[in-house]
Design a protein around this motif. Structure first.
Motif, short mmCIF file in Angstrom:
data_model
loop_
_atom_site.label_atom_id
_atom_site.label_comp_id
_atom_site.label_asym_id
_atom_site.label_seq_id
_atom_site.Cartn_x
_atom_site.Cartn_y
_atom_site.Cartn_z
N ALA A 1 3.32 3.49 66.68
CA ALA A 1 2.21 2.55 66.90
C ALA A 1 1.56 2.15 65.58
O ALA A 1 1.30 0.97 65.33
CB ALA A 1 1.18 3.17 67.84
N CYS A 2 1.31 3.15 64.72
CA CYS A 2 0.67 2.85 63.44
C CYS A 2 1.60 2.07 62.51
O CYS A 2 1.14 1.41 61.58
CB CYS A 2 0.21 4.14 62.77
SG CYS A 2 -1.16 4.96 63.63
N VAL B 1 5.14 -7.96 67.49
CA VAL B 1 4.65 -8.26 68.84
C VAL B 1 5.22 -9.59 69.30
O VAL B 1 5.00 -10.62 68.66
CB VAL B 1 3.11 -8.30 68.86
CG1 VAL B 1 2.61 -8.57 70.28
CG2 VAL B 1 2.51 -7.00 68.34
N ASP B 2 5.96 -9.55 70.38
CA ASP B 2 6.50 -10.77 71.00
C ASP B 2 5.61 -11.11 72.19
O ASP B 2 5.77 -10.56 73.28
CB ASP B 2 7.94 -10.53 71.45
CG ASP B 2 8.61 -11.79 71.98
OD1 ASP B 2 7.90 -12.71 72.42
OD2 ASP B 2 9.86 -11.85 71.98
N HIS B 3 4.66 -12.01 71.97
CA HIS B 3 3.68 -12.32 73.01
C HIS B 3 4.33 -13.03 74.19
O HIS B 3 3.90 -12.83 75.34
CB HIS B 3 2.56 -13.19 72.44
CG HIS B 3 1.77 -12.50 71.37
ND1 HIS B 3 0.68 -11.70 71.63
CD2 HIS B 3 1.93 -12.48 70.01
CE1 HIS B 3 0.19 -11.23 70.50
NE2 HIS B 3 0.92 -11.69 69.50
N ARG C 1 8.51 -4.62 69.15
CA ARG C 1 9.70 -4.11 68.48
C ARG C 1 9.30 -2.86 67.72
O ARG C 1 8.46 -2.89 66.82
CB ARG C 1 10.28 -5.16 67.53
CG ARG C 1 11.60 -4.72 66.89
CD ARG C 1 12.22 -5.83 66.07
NE ARG C 1 11.42 -6.16 64.91
CZ ARG C 1 10.75 -7.28 64.74
NH1 ARG C 1 10.77 -8.21 65.68
NH2 ARG C 1 10.05 -7.51 63.63
N VAL C 2 9.90 -1.73 68.09
CA VAL C 2 9.49 -0.42 67.57
C VAL C 2 10.62 0.17 66.74
O VAL C 2 11.79 0.15 67.16
CB VAL C 2 9.14 0.54 68.73
CG1 VAL C 2 8.77 1.91 68.20
CG2 VAL C 2 8.00 -0.04 69.56
N GLU D 1 15.94 1.10 66.36
CA GLU D 1 15.02 0.07 66.79
C GLU D 1 15.16 -0.17 68.29
O GLU D 1 16.27 -0.14 68.83
CB GLU D 1 15.29 -1.23 66.03
CG GLU D 1 14.28 -2.33 66.29
CD GLU D 1 14.55 -3.58 65.46
OE1 GLU D 1 14.92 -4.61 66.06
OE2 GLU D 1 14.40 -3.51 64.23
N ARG D 2 14.04 -0.36 68.95
CA ARG D 2 14.08 -0.66 70.39
C ARG D 2 12.95 -1.62 70.74
O ARG D 2 11.96 -1.72 70.00
CB ARG D 2 13.96 0.62 71.22
CG ARG D 2 12.60 1.32 71.14
CD ARG D 2 12.64 2.66 71.86
NE ARG D 2 11.32 3.27 72.05
CZ ARG D 2 10.68 3.96 71.12
NH1 ARG D 2 11.23 4.13 69.93
NH2 ARG D 2 9.49 4.47 71.37
#
Length: 373
Positions: free
Chosen positions: A229-230, A237-239, A245-246, A253-254
Motif C-alpha cells: 500500500a505504501c 490506480v486504474d479508476h 496495480r500492486v 505484479e498483480r
C-alpha cells in the motif's frame, strides 16, 4: 556489497576473510539474482552470519569444513537460547538456501544442509475483525472529522504534535500517549515545523484524515500488505476499472480490485487531500506522510492502531486487516484460488489458513447456538 546498498548491512567483520566474502556473495545472489526484498536479504544474511560465527567457534576455519553436525549444533543452540519454532524454521531455511547456493558456486563439495530438518512452525490462527467491526474502523476517520468540526480548538496543538513526546519520521514515537498521538498517528504540528496545525484541503478538510480514510479503505478493501500500500504510485490506480496495480513479494505484479467506498475515498484524497500535502519530495507516491514524502509503513501501522483504539476495537494492525479481508471474502463465498490471487500468495497453502478461521467461527457459533453442542 550490494546487500549493503539495499539496506541489508549486517556486521560480519569478526568472520575470517573467506567467510566474509561468502556472506557478501550470498547477499548479492539473493538481492540481484533471486530478487529478494531488502528485509528478506537482511534476515537471511543475519542468520548466515550467526551460523558461520558458530562454525568458527566449533573450529571450522574454512567453509569446506561446514557439515551437517555443525548445522544441527547451531540450531540446537538457538533452541536452548529460546528461539521460537517459527524462527528456527526460518533459520533452517536460510541454512539450506545458503548451502545449495554454495554448492552450486563451488564453495562446498556437497549440499550439506539438504538433509537438515527444521521444526514445523506452529501457525496461530490470525486474529480477524467481524464485518461490523471492520465497518466501524472504516468509518472512524469520518467520526473523528465530525468531532473536530464540532469542537475546534484553535489553541491546542495539532494531533500528533510533539507536545508530549518527540517524533520520528512522519509519526510520533511509541512512547507518546494515545491522546498525543491521535488516531491519525500524524505529526504535522510538530515543533520541528514550527506550526500548531497543518494545511487544510481546498474544501477545508484535514488532508491527513482524507489520507487516513483512503489508507484504511485500501488495506481492508484490497487485502494488500502494508508495504504494498505504501509503495503505490498515483499511476498504479486504474479508476476506470477500479483496480490497483500492486508490486508484491519477489517483484511479482498483480492487479487487485477495490470497491465503491475505496473509490470515493481515493477521489477525495486525490482531489482535495493529496494536493494539500504534496511537496517537492512527493514524487509519484499515492499516499503521503505529514511532510509530503511517501507514507512509511511504521506511520501507517500507528494510524491503523490509533483508529482501532479510538473506535473501541481490539488491537488491530494492517496485517490484521489483510486477514480480515481474506476471511470475509471466503465467508462471503469467494473461491480460494481467487483469494490466493488477490492476496498475492505464491502457494495455496498460505491462503488455506483462512478456511480454518471460517471453520473455527462456524464451530464457535455451533457451540453457542445448538442445544446439543
Amino acid at each position: 556489497m550490494s546487500g549493503e546498498r539495499r539496506g541489508t548491512r549486517v556486521a560480519h567483520e569478526a568472520l575470517p576473510p573467506q567467510l566474509r566474502e561468502a556472506v557478501d556473495a550470498f547477499a548479492d545472489h539473493l538481492a540481484g539474482v533471486r530478487n529478494r526484498s531488502a528485509h528478506t536479504v537482511r534476515a537471511y544474511v543475519t542468520d548466515l552470519v550467526s551460523l558461520l560465527d558458530h562454525a568458527v567457534r566449533m573450529g571450522c576455519a574454512d567453509l569446506s569444513e561446514l557439515d551437517l553436525a555443525v548445522l544441527r549444533s547451531w540450531l540446537a543452540k538457538q533452541r536452548t537460547m529460546g528461539a521460537a519454532r517459527t524462527s528456527l524454521a526460518r533459520r533452517a531455511a536460510a541454512a539450506r538456501t545458503f548451502s545449495a547456493w554454495a554448492h552450486r558456486a563451488g564453495l562446498l563439495t556437497a549440499d550439506v544442509a539438504a538433509p537438515l530438518a527444521s521444526p514445523r512452525a506452529h501457525r496461530d490462527l490470525p486474529t480477524v475483525l467481524r464485518a461490523d467491526q471492520a465497518a466501524a474502523l472504516m468509518d472512524a476517520p469520518r467520526v473523528r472529522a465530525a468531532g473536530q468540526a464540532a469542537a475546534p480548538r484553535a489553541d491546542a496543538p495539532h494531533v500528533g504534535s510533539t507536545a508530549e513526546g518527540p517524533t520520528t519520521g512522519d509519526g510520533p514515537t511509541a512512547s507518546a500517549s494515545p491522546a498525543a498521538r491521535g488516531a491519525s498517528g500524524d505529526s504535522r504540528g510538530g515543533a520541528a515545523e514550527g506550526t500548531a496545525s497543518g494545511p487544510e484541503s481546498p474544501g477545508g478538510e484535514d488532508p491527513a484524515l482524507l489520507r487516513d480514510r483512503v489508507l484504511l479503505e485500501l488495506l481492508y478493501g484490497t487485502g494488500v500488505r502494508i508495504s504494498e500500500a505504501c509503495g503505490l504510485d498515483v499511476a498504479d490506480v486504474d479508476h476506470a476499472r477500479r483496480v490497483v496495480r500492486v508490486l508484491g513479494k519477489g517483484g511479482r505484479e498483480r492487479a487487485v480490485p477495490y470497491g465503491v467506498p475505496a473509490q470515493r475515498a481515493l477521489d477525495a484524497w486525490l482531489g482535495r487531500g493529496r494536493p494539500a500535502l504534496a511537496g517537492p519530495g512527493s514524487g509519484a507516491a499515492l499516499l503521503l506522510g505529514a511532510r509530503g514524502g511517501r507514507l512509511n509503513p511504521t506511520t501507517a501501522r500507528r494510524i491503523v492502531a490509533g483508529y482501532a483504539e479510538a473506535a473501541g476495537l481490539p488491537r488491530t494492525t494492517p496485517h490484521g486487516l489483510r486477514h480480515s479481508a481474506a476471511t470475509h471474502l471466503l465467508e462471503g463465498g469467494a473461491d480460494l484460488r481467487a483469494v490466493q490471487e488477490l492476496l498475492g500468495h505464491s502457494s495455496l497453502a498460505s491462503t488455506q489458513i483462512y478456511t480454518h478461521v471460517s471453520v473455527e467461527r462456524l464451530r464457535a457459533a455451533y457451540r453457542q447456538a445448538h442445544p446439543r453442542a
